[in-house]
Enzyme design. Structure first.
Site, PDB file in Angstrom:
ATOM      1  N   TRP A 130      -8.569  52.393 -19.431  1.00 48.82           N
ATOM      2  CA  TRP A 130      -8.883  51.097 -18.817  1.00 48.82           C
ATOM      3  C   TRP A 130      -7.624  50.643 -18.079  1.00 48.82           C
ATOM      4  O   TRP A 130      -6.533  50.595 -18.687  1.00 48.82           O
ATOM      5  CB  TRP A 130      -9.259  50.127 -19.942  1.00 48.82           C
ATOM      6  CG  TRP A 130      -9.599  48.737 -19.504  1.00 48.82           C
ATOM      7  CD1 TRP A 130     -10.490  48.366 -18.529  1.00 48.82           C
ATOM      8  CD2 TRP A 130      -9.090  47.518 -20.062  1.00 48.82           C
ATOM      9  NE1 TRP A 130     -10.547  47.002 -18.445  1.00 48.82           N
ATOM     10  CE2 TRP A 130      -9.704  46.460 -19.371  1.00 48.82           C
ATOM     11  CE3 TRP A 130      -8.169  47.217 -21.061  1.00 48.82           C
ATOM     12  CZ2 TRP A 130      -9.431  45.123 -19.658  1.00 48.82           C
ATOM     13  CZ3 TRP A 130      -7.903  45.889 -21.357  1.00 48.82           C
ATOM     14  CH2 TRP A 130      -8.536  44.854 -20.661  1.00 48.82           C
ATOM     15  N   ASP A 211      -7.090  50.457 -29.852  1.00 53.78           N
ATOM     16  CA  ASP A 211      -7.725  49.352 -29.119  1.00 53.78           C
ATOM     17  C   ASP A 211      -9.239  49.525 -29.210  1.00 53.78           C
ATOM     18  O   ASP A 211      -9.813  50.440 -28.614  1.00 53.78           O
ATOM     19  CB  ASP A 211      -7.270  49.379 -27.658  1.00 53.78           C
ATOM     20  CG  ASP A 211      -7.890  48.237 -26.877  1.00 53.78           C
ATOM     21  OD1 ASP A 211      -8.118  47.154 -27.467  1.00 53.78           O
ATOM     22  OD2 ASP A 211      -8.159  48.419 -25.668  1.00 53.78           O
ATOM     23  N   LYS A 246     -17.787  41.955 -26.290  1.00 48.73           N
ATOM     24  CA  LYS A 246     -19.040  42.698 -26.091  1.00 48.73           C
ATOM     25  C   LYS A 246     -19.949  42.588 -27.309  1.00 48.73           C
ATOM     26  O   LYS A 246     -21.141  42.332 -27.171  1.00 48.73           O
ATOM     27  CB  LYS A 246     -18.773  44.178 -25.830  1.00 48.73           C
ATOM     28  CG  LYS A 246     -17.463  44.491 -25.164  1.00 48.73           C
ATOM     29  CD  LYS A 246     -17.498  44.374 -23.669  1.00 48.73           C
ATOM     30  CE  LYS A 246     -16.083  44.200 -23.154  1.00 48.73           C
ATOM     31  NZ  LYS A 246     -15.855  44.569 -21.796  1.00 48.73           N
TER      32      LYS A 246
END
Ligand code: PMP
Length: 398
Positions: A130, A211, A246
């Site tokens: 990311w 993460d 999310k």
């Protein structure tokens, strides 16, 4: 005075979202940003969240500043989800956890902590990762490198290369890992592969920074945390950043957490104190609304159960979309192999499309995905899947 200041080119992912919104094409499909959309193409408000918010609204309590570390119930929720209920390290008071401003806030506070207390450490992120991982760590003056991860030719993890690379790193170098639902590739390690990677990390005394932004979207809440729990069982000093953006569909509320698992309770007290000090010097304390929602949903047994059902509903819908996409592509392009679509986990699929093919999807069909070929599978639904699949066939066929 400000003429010397560089223009900001904008974030590629957020910029794509703006471009999508401005596109007049009535058939446009947004597969760019990492947001879960439901079967009707809408961002859901989870039922468990609605109930929690009703309770918050009814209480009309004053809204004081939260503690620097956030609400105790929010911190406890992070610990239970990540390490399991009654985890030994938590019971032994060896885990320093703060509530953070989303997963990004957790990464940033963690990066500042590393910069301050491990100034020699470099941070290695997967190739690819990311994009904001690099920006966040480099922005804290940490040298960022990449480790081999994804092989586009075979749509698989370059596992042997990854492991050999880790064994060349220096003591206390940080390796940023995605415990599940790798962003952007969707390709995860198996549990056996995690075991090997963690052994190498232990042997070379590296710092694993895990993460986890999609817990529950891969296999299930517990399996998705396998790498974290295994690392803790092995006695590694683990950093974990987690996001509720999310799995609670609370993107804009900015809720997450940073946990650092320490060898002893005394070290955990020291680390917790320094995390508080960092928060104080950056934003003082986190916002409260999202924190209350996390606290209520995660710590009320019935709401927690309801939440799990809702997360698994999102997970299953994504899996169904993967299958549907794969079957259309296979039927129309039988000479190609699309197995990777269902081998990948979570919201993203690395489709292997070239930047030119991605650009054609956008200009000719109004289908938006990231130029590195990342598609957000959660943007697919029964109304657009054939359109997307057929457009992919158009740009893929030679
Ligand atoms: N880590 C990864 C891997 C992510 O994909 C994201 C969100 N895109 C984050 C962290 C940041 O999470 P948040 O939106 O909660 O800041």
């Amino acid at each position: 005075m400000f003429e010397r200041i560089d223009y900001y080119a904008g974030d590629p992912i957020l910029g794509l979202m703006d471009k999508f919104l401005a596109d007049p094409n009535p058939n446009k499909v947004n597969l760019g940003i990492g947001i879960y959309y439901d079967a009707s193409g809408k961002m859901p408000v989870l039922d468990c969240v609605k109930i929690a918010e009703q309770r918050i609204a009814e209480s009309t309590a004053p809204r004081p500043y939260l503690p620097m570390a956030g609400l105790p119930g929010h911190r406890q929720a992070c610990q239970e989800l990540l390490f399991g209920k009654n985890a030994q390290a938590v019971q032994e008071n060896r885990v320093a956890t703060i509530a953070t401003i989303g997963g990004s806030g957790a990464l940033k506070v963690g990066a500042e902590f590393i910069h301050q207390w491990f100034p020699q450490s470099k941070c290695y992120v997967s190739d690819p990762t990311w994009g904001n991982h690099i920006a966040i760590f480099a922005g804290s003056d940490i040298e960022v490198g990449t480790y081999p991860y994804y092989d586009s030719a075979s749509n698989s993890v370059k596992f042997d290369e990854m492991v050999s690379f880790f064994s060349t790193l220096n003591r206390n170098d940080v390796v940023l890992l995605h415990p599940c639902c790798h962003n952007p590739t969707g390709m995860d390690l198996t549990q056996a592969q995690w075991d090997t990677v963690l052994e190498v990390i232990q042997k070379h005394e590296l710092i694993p920074f895990m993460d986890i932004a999609y817990q529950g979207f891969g296999e299930d809440i517990d399996s998705d945390a396998y790498a974290i729990r295994k690392a803790v069982d092995m006695g590694l000093p683990v950093f974990v950043s987690n996001s509720f953006s999310k799995n609670l569909s609370l993107y804009g509320e900015r809720v997450g957490g940073l946990s650092i698992v320490c060898p002893t309770p005394d070290e955990a007290v020291r680390v917790f104190g320094q995390l508080n000090f960092l928060v104080r010097s950056i934003y003082s304390s986190p916002p409260s609304h999202g924190g209350y929602v996390v606290d209520i949903v995660m710590n009320d047994e019935a709401l927690h159960q309801q939440w799990m059902g809702e997360v698994y509903g999102m997970r299953d819908r994504i899996k169904a979309m993967r299958l549907a996409l794969k079957s259309v592509l296979e039927a129309k392009l039988p000479e190609r192999n699309f197995d990777y679509i269902t081998r990948q986990n979570g919201m993203f699929s690395f489709t292997g499309l070239t930047p030119e093919q991605v650009a054609r999807l956008q200009s000719e069909f109004g289908i938006y995905m990231i130029s590195n070929s990342r598609m957000c599978v959660a943007g697919l639904n029964a109304s657009n899947i054939d359109y997307v699949a057929n457009a992919m066939v158009e740009v893929l066929k030679v």
